[in-house]
Structures are given as C-alpha cells and as structure tokens.
Design a protein around this motif. Sequence first.
Motif, PDB file in Angstrom:
ATOM      1  N   THR A  96      57.947  47.283 -20.676  1.00 26.39           N
ATOM      2  CA  THR A  96      57.318  47.541 -19.701  1.00 26.39           C
ATOM      3  C   THR A  96      57.109  48.971 -19.256  1.00 26.39           C
ATOM      4  O   THR A  96      57.524  49.965 -19.018  1.00 26.39           O
ATOM      5  N   ILE A  97      55.251  49.271 -18.570  1.00 26.54           N
ATOM      6  CA  ILE A  97      54.687  50.052 -18.775  1.00 26.54           C
ATOM      7  C   ILE A  97      55.110  50.424 -16.779  1.00 26.54           C
ATOM      8  O   ILE A  97      55.276  51.829 -16.705  1.00 26.54           O
ATOM      9  N   ARG A 279      56.186  64.578 -28.574  1.00 27.86           N
ATOM     10  CA  ARG A 279      57.890  64.878 -28.912  1.00 27.86           C
ATOM     11  C   ARG A 279      58.083  63.137 -29.762  1.00 27.86           C
ATOM     12  O   ARG A 279      57.775  62.203 -29.553  1.00 27.86           O
ATOM     13  N   ALA A 280      58.838  63.151 -31.160  1.00 36.32           N
ATOM     14  CA  ALA A 280      59.100  62.020 -32.026  1.00 36.32           C
ATOM     15  C   ALA A 280      60.537  61.648 -31.516  1.00 36.32           C
ATOM     16  O   ALA A 280      61.137  62.408 -31.764  1.00 36.32           O
ATOM     17  N   GLY A 306      55.522  53.299 -31.593  1.00 39.84           N
ATOM     18  CA  GLY A 306      55.349  52.852 -30.565  1.00 39.84           C
ATOM     19  C   GLY A 306      54.767  54.488 -29.392  1.00 39.84           C
ATOM     20  O   GLY A 306      55.597  54.872 -29.795  1.00 39.84           O
ATOM     21  N   LEU A 307      54.208  54.165 -28.827  1.00 40.01           N
ATOM     22  CA  LEU A 307      54.178  55.268 -27.905  1.00 40.01           C
ATOM     23  C   LEU A 307      54.731  54.595 -26.240  1.00 40.01           C
ATOM     24  O   LEU A 307      54.620  53.131 -25.829  1.00 40.01           O
ATOM     25  N   LYS A 308      55.615  55.700 -25.504  1.00 40.84           N
ATOM     26  CA  LYS A 308      56.376  54.854 -24.089  1.00 40.84           C
ATOM     27  C   LYS A 308      55.659  56.080 -23.257  1.00 40.84           C
ATOM     28  O   LYS A 308      55.812  57.729 -23.878  1.00 40.84           O
ATOM     29  N   PRO A 309      55.777  56.455 -22.107  1.00 41.43           N
ATOM     30  CA  PRO A 309      55.456  57.526 -21.081  1.00 41.43           C
ATOM     31  C   PRO A 309      56.863  58.348 -21.500  1.00 41.43           C
ATOM     32  O   PRO A 309      58.100  58.678 -21.720  1.00 41.43           O
ATOM     33  N   ALA A 310      56.542  59.684 -21.553  1.00 40.66           N
ATOM     34  CA  ALA A 310      57.469  60.718 -22.049  1.00 40.66           C
ATOM     35  C   ALA A 310      58.349  61.027 -20.489  1.00 40.66           C
ATOM     36  O   ALA A 310      58.087  60.921 -19.506  1.00 40.66           O
ATOM     37  N   GLN A 311      59.543  61.523 -20.968  1.00 42.18           N
ATOM     38  CA  GLN A 311      60.867  61.644 -19.534  1.00 42.18           C
ATOM     39  C   GLN A 311      60.691  62.681 -19.775  1.00 42.18           C
ATOM     40  O   GLN A 311      61.392  63.527 -20.462  1.00 42.18           O
ATOM     41  N   LYS A 312      60.872  63.302 -18.601  1.00 44.59           N
ATOM     42  CA  LYS A 312      59.722  65.061 -18.086  1.00 44.59           C
ATOM     43  C   LYS A 312      60.673  65.315 -17.988  1.00 44.59           C
ATOM     44  O   LYS A 312      61.077  66.519 -18.246  1.00 44.59           O
ATOM     45  N   ASN A 313      62.445  64.547 -17.581  1.00 46.55           N
ATOM     46  CA  ASN A 313      63.769  65.499 -17.575  1.00 46.55           C
ATOM     47  C   ASN A 313      64.086  66.210 -18.590  1.00 46.55           C
ATOM     48  O   ASN A 313      64.744  66.660 -18.583  1.00 46.55           O
ATOM     49  N   ASN A 319      52.467  66.631 -22.677  1.00 47.44           N
ATOM     50  CA  ASN A 319      51.605  65.438 -23.154  1.00 47.44           C
ATOM     51  C   ASN A 319      52.820  64.239 -22.644  1.00 47.44           C
ATOM     52  O   ASN A 319      54.010  63.847 -22.327  1.00 47.44           O
ATOM     53  N   GLU A 320      51.964  62.720 -21.825  1.00 47.55           N
ATOM     54  CA  GLU A 320      52.408  62.498 -20.931  1.00 47.55           C
ATOM     55  C   GLU A 320      52.599  60.611 -21.640  1.00 47.55           C
ATOM     56  O   GLU A 320      53.713  60.089 -21.162  1.00 47.55           O
ATOM     57  N   TRP A 321      53.189  61.332 -23.069  1.00 46.99           N
ATOM     58  CA  TRP A 321      53.986  60.201 -24.077  1.00 46.99           C
ATOM     59  C   TRP A 321      54.207  60.808 -24.820  1.00 46.99           C
ATOM     60  O   TRP A 321      54.453  62.017 -25.755  1.00 46.99           O
TER      61      TRP A 321
END
Length: 674
Positions: A96-97, A279-280, A306-313, A319-321
């Motif tokens: 789920t995005i 980040r990977a 796979g790419l998911k939204p980055a957790q900025k915390n 990078n948003e991904w």
Amino acid sequence: MSINLTPNSIAAINGGDLNLKPLVQVLDIKQIGTSQERYRLLISDSVSTHHAMLATQLNDRVKTGRVKKGSVVQLIDYMCSDVQNRRIVVVLNMETIVLDCDIIGNPKLGDMTAQKTVSNLNSAQPGRSVYDNRGNMQSFRPAFNAQNPGSNNMQGLQTNPLLQSQGMQGSHPMLMVPNGSNGVLRSATGKNNNNTQTYAPTVQPPYQPPPSYRNQGPIMKNEAPARVIPISALNPYQGRWAIKARVTAKGDLRRYNNAKGDGKVFSFDLLDSDGGEIRATCFNAVVDRFYDVIEVGRVYLISKGGLKPAQKNFNHLKNEWEIFLEAASTVDLCPEEDGGSIPQQQFDFKPISEIESAENNSILDIIGIVISVNPSVPILRKNGMETQRRTVGMKDSSGKSVELTLWGDFCNKEGQNLQELVDSEMFPVLAVKTGKVSDFTGKSVGTISSTQLFINPDIPEAHVLSDWFARIGQNSAAVSISRDLVPSGSKNEIRKTVSQIKEEGLGRSDKPDWVTVKATITYFKLDSFCYPACPLMIGDRQCNKKATRSGTRWVCDRCSQEFDECDYRYLLQFQIQDHTGLAWVTAFQESGEEIMGYPAKEVYQLKHEAQDEARLSDVFRSRVFYPYLFRLKIKEEMYADETKVKITVVRADKIDYSSETRHMLDTISRFRRY
C-alpha cells in the motif's frame, strides 16, 4: 500529494506483462466465496479498470484496513490466466502506497467480464431472463431483424453458453418476450390477440465443458540485463532497473522483536556518479546474503529491488524513496576502475554558526578544527546497557565553536586518535558526515549509527580550514554555542596540582571537573583491590555488575542468573602525591590495568589462591613512586547523608619525557610574556 498511476497498466497486465509492478488504485472490494473466504478487487490505472483476485495470504490486508476502497497500491507479484475466455489476475503480493485517496482520473469499465456481459446482452434470446456474474437477473430486448421479422435472432439461444448453463437444452419452456413493435406479450407458440408468429424451437447441441488448461512449464521471462539508470531516476513505477553506486556508509546489524516475531535488519547508503544518494535496507534472510558482501567504499551493481517511501525519521538522505532488497535482488561487485567517476563521499557542510538556528534532531554535515578532547567516560543507558561517551570541541572560520559528542565505538577509534593529536598540540581538521543536532546543552552535535568521522580529509574544504587556522584561527577567540564548552580548551587539558583540587573547590559544582595532575603513587590499599564481576553478556557488552557467591556458584542481581565462574575487575584505592600535597583516588578496570600491568584475576589469585604474599607485595611495590600523568574526574557525591568529593582516575599514562619537556617549555614561555 499528487499520485500518478502507472499509465496503460491494465492493458499491459492483460497483455501478460508480469514484471511491470504497476501503481494502481483500488476502486472496489467485495468478499466472495463461502467455503473459502476470498476478496475481489476492482483496480484502475485512471483510464481502464479490471477485476483482480486477492491471494488468501493477503486477506488480512483487507481485514485490518491496510487496503481499502480508494487505496493506491503497487502490485509486486501477480499472475494471469485465461478461464472461459476471461482473463483472471491473481495478486500474490502488493504494498500500500497511499491508504486513502480520491478517485484518480476518469476510469472506464475495461474488465473482460464486463465486455462478456455486454456480449450476452446482444446475443441473449428474447424474453429470457439470465443472470450476470454478480447474480443479478437481466431481461433483454431482442435485436429486430428487418429482413426476417419472424426470426428475431433465435440463433443466439442455440449458441449462447450462458443460456445453455441455465437449463435450456432439450426443453421447450414458455418464453415471454416483448413484441418489437407494440410491446404486447406473445408466447413461444406465436399466439396472441394482436399478432401471431410461430417460432419452432431448435434442438440444442450437447453441452461441451470449456477446455482445462494446466501449467505445462515455466513462463518465459525477459532475462536481458536491466538498463543502468541514475539513482535520481528511480521510482516505484519502473519494472526493471539497475544502479551502479558506491557504498558510503554501512549500518550495524540490528535485531528486533515485534508481533510477527524476531528479526534482523541492516541498511547501507549508496552514492552514484551523478551525486544521487539512496538507502538500501535488508531484512532477515536477505541480511544473511548481503551483510558480509557489502563493504564501505566499494562499488556495486544493484538490481531487482523494491522501492518504498523513505522513513524520514530514520533516513536522512535527500531521496523520497528507499530500496528494499528482496530474495530475487542481485548485488554484484564492480571492478575498481568502474568506480572512477563516483566520488568516495559527498558532503553538505554547514558552518558552525548555522547550527545555532538548526532544529533539534536535524541531521547535517560539519567541518572544523578540533581544539579540545575530553576523556572517554562510561554511561549507563536506560535499557541497562553500558556505553562510552567522549566530548570534542570544534571551531571554524565563522567565529563559533561547538561541542561534538562521540558515542560508543567512536570514543575508542577516532576519539583516541583525536586525543593523541590534541595532546601533541597538533589540532586536526575533523569532517563529520551525518551528525545529529541536540539542544540539551545549548546546541551540540552528536554521533549516530550512520555517522562517519574523517580526520584531516583530503578535500578542498579541509585545506582551506587548515590554512585559516594556521594564519588566523589559532589565536582568534570563538564564541561557544554549547553551554558546557570552554573555547580555549577543555577542562582536562588544564594542569593542576594536588593542592589546587581542594583550594579551588573542584568538583563542587553540578558538573564534574576534569583535570590533569602529574604525580606519583605513594600507597595502595591491599584489602580490596578488585571485586567479583558478572561475566554474562548484555547485548554486545559484558554485564560487569558485582556478583555474589551462592554455595558453589555465583549469582548476578541484574541478570538474575547463576554461573560457575565469575570475572574479576579492578577497584584500586591509592594515594597520589606531588610537590604540593596528597590525595586519595580510585581507579577502575581500564585505568587499573594501565597502572598494574596485570589482569585483576591474576593479582587476585596471587593473594587468595596461591597466597604468595611476597610476590603480591612485589607487584604493588613496583608501582609505588612511579610517576604518572593522571587524568582525573572530580565530583561531589553523597555517602551516608554526607557529601564527599570523589576523585576518579579516568586514565593513567606513563610519563613521555619528550612531550612533557615541550609542555614545560611552553609553560615557561607563557610566563615570560608577562
């Protein structure tokens, strides 16, 4: 937030593309089946729609509300098959995005099921009520044949399998259909009051079940190598991609426990030739594949992640991904010559003056001249684990100075190197990659797990700063933005005599005082020079709490466990003396080993097991009247409702007469100026 669904993804899925991993929207969710619970989704690419079946292992996504009407999801793994001229899409894995979203675009009914329903509408026998795939009864008006009004397309009854399945074969039911001209009902015998036409029902052919298709072998996939793209071009809408990047940082292997059980995870940061960073992250079985493979500074070709939204915390990169490596992901080491265009590291330095206005917990890069280094001290965390902390003073050409706090291994590696350089009055340039801002004591910067420290790095900013310090900065004052930082030097760098500790009231303030004293040891207390310690591990560190004997075994109150053998750690109490007076001090394990030169357990065995008093006396006598450079922590503490000043030996260094001579000459030269 604007969301763009993957264009033409419904048509691509119908065409058999299983590698697209499209972004689609869920328009409807319905539960079907009685014996086995299943969910059917109506998915959209903003133009067309299609029905998809959810695999049973994903049912909890719907039950827990992680997928709902309006959700934007990415189809990670799915399969397609044709059953009775109908394309079936089964979703095996998805993410789920966006959970809640308005309807995107103007989707039209493009499902093959709907097209078949329309076909049934055009071909059904007049007057026959049939049921669509939702179980709703449908009545149809016949298509009137102008050349043969009497026929009214009765052939549809013979060939329509949907009507055959409703029990029409071999029978002659009464078919009530509306008259094409005036709507008067007439029977299948053609008799009515207004118009008489006779239809002879035809014999239906035997029912033929649809062919059964089996999976006869693997589906051929496109195995051509993925095209290498820049990190900045990565997005979840791409089916196949590859990046070539250098590992700039590698996180520690962490273990966790949640509702799904135990697991492990680690991450690493990547930088490509265009300056893009991402980040990977690897979990569980993927950790076992790649943790030992990934090395900081090496270049790798990475694909099928796979790419998911980055957790900025937790992710500071711009990078948003974020890449999540999977079982099918590949990580191939590239030759060194392939990484010539990729920089070793990328910095975004902020002047120390800007840290003062930075938000708490923000992440930034800084560079400055190290002007002071405090000793490393043990700190007990809230989780009961012990770590190390060391503070470093830095200043730059902005006229400001700041305190940098080193935690954990940074204290022993880079921290020790910085200590030696500053003690030799060689003030190095320190570049800090990924420091965390804190406002606990004014404004300071601390290290985190992804922080990297570079001492005297070969970069233009370091050369400019070093030149400034040599010409101007060494003798210029700097205003501290950290309350506890002394700009001219840390407290431990100030030499004191033994008598000054009492005369100046050191250790009486809220914070401990750090001083350096040149003295000799004059007396040891031999009745309790060590204690039995718990040898068990808490995380990656030894417990070290005092153990007590219980019969033939030892017990630790913190660990609540028993063990056969304990460890022994120093708790030395001795007297030091210089030309001004005497003072009692305490030395623990690390500084105790520096002084004694033997492990505590060996000295304990001399006294209590071998009972070799002569040898024991020789060991302690050899340390008496030997000069040391003691680094002391002085702090007032409460004992039995009485406050006393406690002096702890943080470090005991044997005198380096060369450096000590330079110090004395510098002291003499400062006095001569006055």
